[in-house]
Design an enzyme around this catalytic site. Structure first.
Site, PDB file in Angstrom:
ATOM      1  CG  ASP A  98      -1.747  -1.223   1.308  1.00 22.77           C
ATOM      2  OD1 ASP A  98      -2.230  -1.826   0.309  1.00 22.77           O
ATOM      3  OD2 ASP A  98      -1.857  -1.700   2.242  1.00 22.77           O
TER       4      ASP A  98
ATOM      5  CE  LYS B  97       3.133  -2.393  -4.630  1.00 22.88           C
ATOM      6  NZ  LYS B  97       2.856  -1.967  -3.025  1.00 22.88           N
TER       7      LYS B  97
ATOM      8  N   GLY C 240      -4.103  -4.351  -4.554  1.00 25.93           N
ATOM      9  CA  GLY C 240      -5.350  -3.257  -4.896  1.00 25.93           C
ATOM     10  C   GLY C 240      -4.512  -2.068  -5.538  1.00 25.93           C
ATOM     11  CG  HIS C 241      -1.559  -1.654  -7.882  1.00 21.50           C
ATOM     12  ND1 HIS C 241      -0.877  -2.316  -8.615  1.00 21.50           N
ATOM     13  CD2 HIS C 241      -1.050  -2.118  -6.524  1.00 21.50           C
ATOM     14  CE1 HIS C 241       0.219  -3.046  -8.081  1.00 21.50           C
ATOM     15  NE2 HIS C 241      -0.039  -2.873  -6.848  1.00 21.50           N
TER      16      HIS C 241
ATOM     17  CB  THR D 290      -6.835 -10.218   1.055  1.00 23.64           C
ATOM     18  OG1 THR D 290      -6.366 -11.424   0.092  1.00 23.64           O
ATOM     19  CG2 THR D 290      -5.624  -9.135   0.861  1.00 23.64           C
TER      20      THR D 290
ATOM     21  NE  ARG E  21       5.778 -31.658  -6.188  1.00 20.89           N
ATOM     22  CZ  ARG E  21       6.643 -32.365  -5.402  1.00 20.89           C
ATOM     23  NH1 ARG E  21       7.666 -33.012  -6.177  1.00 20.89           N
ATOM     24  NH2 ARG E  21       6.595 -32.686  -4.098  1.00 20.89           N
TER      25      ARG E  21
ATOM     26  CD  GLN F 156       0.657  -8.622  -2.432  1.00 21.39           C
ATOM     27  OE1 GLN F 156       1.633  -9.365  -3.164  1.00 21.39           O
ATOM     28  NE2 GLN F 156      -0.612  -8.465  -3.077  1.00 21.39           N
TER      29      GLN F 156
ATOM     30  CB  THR G  73       1.557 -12.169   0.835  1.00 20.80           C
ATOM     31  OG1 THR G  73       0.487 -12.783  -0.122  1.00 20.80           O
ATOM     32  CG2 THR G  73       2.731 -11.751  -0.075  1.00 20.80           C
TER      33      THR G  73
ATOM     34  CB  THR H 299     -10.039  -6.313   2.756  1.00 21.97           C
ATOM     35  OG1 THR H 299      -9.100  -5.371   2.920  1.00 21.97           O
ATOM     36  CG2 THR H 299      -9.447  -7.509   2.111  1.00 21.97           C
TER      37      THR H 299
ATOM     38  CB  ILE I 230      -8.601   0.433   9.841  1.00 23.24           C
ATOM     39  CG1 ILE I 230      -9.963   1.143   9.675  1.00 23.24           C
ATOM     40  CG2 ILE I 230      -7.596   1.209  10.340  1.00 23.24           C
ATOM     41  CD1 ILE I 230     -10.693   1.409  11.031  1.00 23.24           C
TER      42      ILE I 230
HETATM   43  P1  IMP Z   1      -2.889 -12.712   1.719  1.00 22.09           P
HETATM   44  O1  IMP Z   1      -1.841 -12.181   0.510  1.00 22.09           O
HETATM   45  O2  IMP Z   1      -4.336 -12.673   1.344  1.00 22.09           O
HETATM   46  O3  IMP Z   1      -2.509 -14.186   1.942  1.00 22.09           O
HETATM   47  O4  IMP Z   1      -2.403 -11.999   3.041  1.00 22.09           O
HETATM   48  C1  IMP Z   1      -1.322 -12.254   3.909  1.00 22.09           C
HETATM   49  C2  IMP Z   1      -1.006 -10.980   4.205  1.00 22.09           C
HETATM   50  O5  IMP Z   1      -0.630  -9.766   3.424  1.00 22.09           O
HETATM   51  C3  IMP Z   1      -1.980  -9.928   5.274  1.00 22.09           C
HETATM   52  O6  IMP Z   1      -1.318  -9.399   6.401  1.00 22.09           O
HETATM   53  C4  IMP Z   1      -2.488  -9.022   4.368  1.00 22.09           C
HETATM   54  O7  IMP Z   1      -3.215  -7.940   4.843  1.00 22.09           O
HETATM   55  C5  IMP Z   1      -1.273  -8.746   3.543  1.00 22.09           C
HETATM   56  N1  IMP Z   1      -1.528  -8.151   2.198  1.00 22.09           N
HETATM   57  C6  IMP Z   1      -1.785  -8.934   1.126  1.00 22.09           C
HETATM   58  N2  IMP Z   1      -2.026  -8.025   0.013  1.00 22.09           N
HETATM   59  C7  IMP Z   1      -1.629  -6.667   0.629  1.00 22.09           C
HETATM   60  C8  IMP Z   1      -1.853  -5.570  -0.191  1.00 22.09           C
HETATM   61  O8  IMP Z   1      -1.907  -5.519  -1.505  1.00 22.09           O
HETATM   62  N3  IMP Z   1      -1.421  -4.599   0.523  1.00 22.09           N
HETATM   63  C9  IMP Z   1      -1.120  -4.589   1.873  1.00 22.09           C
HETATM   64  N4  IMP Z   1      -1.232  -5.897   2.459  1.00 22.09           N
HETATM   65  C10 IMP Z   1      -1.552  -6.945   1.802  1.00 22.09           C
END
Ligand code: IMP
Length: 427
Positions: free
Chosen positions: A13, A16, A40-41, A129, A143, A224, A239, A301, A304
């Site tokens: 966030d 980018k 989310g861009h 997410t 695999r 990310q 992630t 999502t 906050i």
């Molecule tokens: P996942 O990628 O949905 O498995 O989430 C794993 C972790 O990465 C969590 O803490 C999410 O909030 C964080 N996360 C995943 N995508 C983003 C993003 O685009 N921005 C910020 N945090 C992210």
């Protein structure tokens, strides 16, 4: 400069999308190489907001080809929705401007269900997410993944889904006590969605190789941030992909070429969504103020975002872990007018003072050491920065020994200063 990577240097966030959109205008190709629609861009063009999750931010420029490379986990349902949204925004997508690797792993309903059940039933909440990202990458490594090319043959798809579901069925029935779609329903759903993906599918590795041979200008768009990297991040609160520089090699391919510039996108303060340690987190009114002014709510999502002061030890680590060559400092305007301003320049950790958040340290145990900075009150109207803001930026450059090449002070394309420290795609 022929190749540029845009990497988030914090917990995602960082803004980018806007930088990729701007520099993508100077490129022939923009490549997503990891993650999925967990990203989310947000890009604002002429006051119109466009949120992209899976489609690369380069798509807003008609002359640019966007690639979703094989390292991405691909939810065809989310793609369908995004396709409709971009078309509504007047952007036409075709094989000419969007190519999707037939080797991307597909996110199925089972992955999303598993992600959501784990998050709601534990034993450990990561704060994901809920988009099925982790379970899909698990299947890839085991695999057992469904690849995009499997979507095009109903029999192959059914048989791969059957193998994929065997273990998960036990979890759904006996551990999580949740219902799940039948193989027949999931096969039909994915097969229908596959018809929509097929016109875009190809061997993106060969296409990219050709682009590199033909000296095309290429931008690798990270999703990310480094601190969410599965290997370099604040594990287990990360992630499931390589969000750092290394992900480009495995998720897209560079064909023997280096990346000329690795731009670390860095918010002027720090935010984090989901669980996990956050040394400079602010629990005070000033934290809430930053959250409000910065509109710190997740684009994917709506959650906050936790807010805190800029953390230099964390950035020091990201620079090392991701080969960053310069920084783009974003959302600087959010800090303008605050009554106090601090930067964390070091951590106290088990009796020592350290200036880099190396892996292996327990981030829960660190105590941030702050430098008080003079607050700035810039309006950014005349392109001249105040001495206070200049000092803030100089403190970052001097401590990290890396130039700030871009300063962004609002969501619009025009709200940006190129400092001249790097000439992006001019050479
Ligand atoms: P996942 O990628 O949905 O498995 O989430 C794993 C972790 O990465 C969590 O803490 C999410 O909030 C964080 N996360 C995943 N995508 C983003 C993003 O685009 N921005 C910020 N945090 C992210």
């Amino acid at each position: 400069m022929q190749t540029l990577a845009i990497i988030g240097s914090q917990w995602g966030d960082e803004g980018k999308g806007k930088i990729t959109d701007l520099l993508g205008a100077k490129c022939d190709v923009v490549v997503r190489y990891q993650g999925g629609n967990n990203a989310g861009h947000t890009i604002v063009v002429d006051k119109k907001k466009i949120v992209l999750h899976i489609i690369p931010s380069g798509i807003l420029h008609p002359h640019t080809t966007s690639i979703i490379a094989h390292g991405v986990v691909f939810d065809p349902d989310a793609f369908k929705a995004e396709l409709a949204d971009t078309q509504k925004a007047g952007i036409n997508l075709s094989f000419n401007n969007l190519k999707i690797s037939e080797n991307c792993s597909v996110i199925t309903s089972y992955h999303k269900l598993l992600d959501q059940q784990r998050e709601s039933q534990g034993p450990e909440r990561i704060g994901t997410t809920g988009k099925g990202i982790g379970p899909c990458y698990e299947d890839k490594v085991a695999r057992k993944a469904i690849k995009i090319k499997d979507l095009f043959n109903k029999e192959t798809l059914k048989s791969r889904l059957q193998k994929n579901l065997i273990e998960k069925e036990t979890l759904f029935k006996h551990l999580y006590h949740s219902s799940f779609p039948s193989i027949e329903d999931e096969t039909s759903r994915l097969f229908e969605l596959g018809k929509m993906v097929r016109p875009f599918a190809c061997d993106t590795f060969s296409f990219l190789s050709e682009c590199i041979s033909n000296n095309k200008k290429i931008l690798f768009e990270g999703a990310q941030g480094v601190l969410l990297d599965i290997d370099y991040g604040s594990y287990p609160f990360v992630t499931s992909s390589n969000t750092s520089f290394g992900g480009i090699h495995t998720g897209a391919g560079l064909m023997g070429r280096p990346v000329d510039e690795v731009l670390g996108i860095t918010k002027a303060y720090t935010t984090r969504v989901g669980e996990g340690p956050f040394p400079t987190e602010l629990h005070s009114e000033i934290g809430k103020k930053i959250q409000k002014i910065g509109n710190e709510f997740g684009a994917t999502t709506g959650r906050i975002r936790r807010c805190g002061w800029l953390d230099l030890p964390l950035l020091h680590y990201s620079i090392k872990a991701s080969n960053l060559t310069s920084l783009a400092l974003t959302k600087v305007d959010v800090l303008s007018g605050l009554s106090e301003l601090k930067i964390c320049h070091a951590y106290r950790y088990r009796g020592e003072t350290i200036d880099c958040a190396w892996p292996g340290i327990d981030m829960n145990e660190v105590e941030p050491i702050y430098t008080d900075m003079t607050p700035f009150h810039d309006t950014f109207k005349n392109g001249v920065l105040s001495t206070e803001l200049t000092s803030y930026i100089k403190m970052i450059e001097d401590s990290l020994q890396i130039p700030v090449s871009i300063i962004a002070y609002g969501p619009e394309r025009s709200e940006i200063i190129f400092t001249g420290a790097r000439n992006f795609f001019l050479k």
